[in-house]
Scaffold this active site. Structure first.
Site: not given
Length: 252
Positions: A18, A79-80, A141, A144, A204, A232
């Site tokens: 994302w 991820s996405l 983000f 994170l 993560d 992540h």
């Protein structure tokens, strides 16, 4: 849909996460391009791919991918991008030789029967902030994705550069969050008839390492690798370990 082709060897389609674009794969590209022909996809509204309304609706993006990638290939999704890769493999299993899911969760947010995921309430707050302050939300983000990981400063730097270099279309960002919030591919993963490897990172903050047990329950044939000290984006902080895991699986 913009797709950059580079390298030599068996075909490997790569889907980013994302808010990013295919340039985020840079640390892995250098390690994989002499062993695989990489198809580096920019999802609609990201990188060099143009945005059209509803282009990230799951059926539409799968159709676009089906029209633009090799008829058969290995797939790697982060991820996405992992969720979309999983959805593609479920719909077109004959076209995906092997699937690698990097820091990806078949259901990204928690539910009563799915606790190893991002808290649904926290996700809702994060998604709501996107409309008020896109720049600050993207910055948060990035933080994170690297929080708690070894080498976090370098990871933050690369992710921030990729985000700032080519900011995704606002509607594409919202559509991506909608996918993360609504996709539930647990059944698809449990029934997938092709080899799957999941690469998880033990620090993560978005896709918890405890997910490994739930994945193994969904599909006993899944191969799971754990990357120590990574967040992540393990392919940024631990590119060689990730490349080794990918090559071992795809070449087996």
């Amino acid at each position: 849909m913009f797709i950059k082709q580079i390298g030599q060897g068996p075909d490997l389609v790569m889907l980013h996460g994302w808010s990013m674009h295919s340039g985020v794969w840079h640390p892995l590209i250098e390690l994989l391009a002499d062993k695989f022909t990489l198809y580096l996809v920019d999802l609609p509204g990201h990188g060099q791919s143009e945005w059209q309304a509803d282009a990230l609706q799951i059926d539409k993006v799968l159709n676009q991918l089906a029209e633009n990638v090799p008829q058969t290939a290995h797939w790697l999704g982060w991820s996405l991008g992992g969720q979309i890769s999983l959805a593609f493999a479920s719909r077109y299993p004959q076209r995906v030789t092997k699937l690698v899911l990097m820091a990806a969760n078949p259901k990204f947010v928690t539910a009563d029967d799915w606790s190893e995921a991002m808290d649904a309430a926290v996700f809702a707050v994060f998604a709501g902030q996107l409309n008020h302050d896109q720049r600050e939300t993207l910055k948060r983000f990035v933080m994170l994705q690297a929080r708690g990981a070894e080498g976090s400063r370098e990871t933050i730097k690369l992710l921030a550069e990729q985000t700032a270099d080519n900011v995704a279309h606002p509607e594409a960002l919202q559509a991506g969050l909608d996918l993360l919030q609504t996709l539930d591919l647990r059944t698809e993963l449990s029934q997938l008839p092709i080899p799957v490897k999941c690469i998880l990172a033990d620090r993560d903050q978005l896709v918890p390492i405890a997910l490994a047990e739930s994945l193994a329950e969904l599909n006993k044939a899944i191969s799971i690798d754990r990357i120590a000290g990574a967040g992540h984006a393990p392919f940024i902080s631990r590119p060689q370990l990730c490349a080794n895991s990918i090559q071992e699986f795809l070449n087996d």
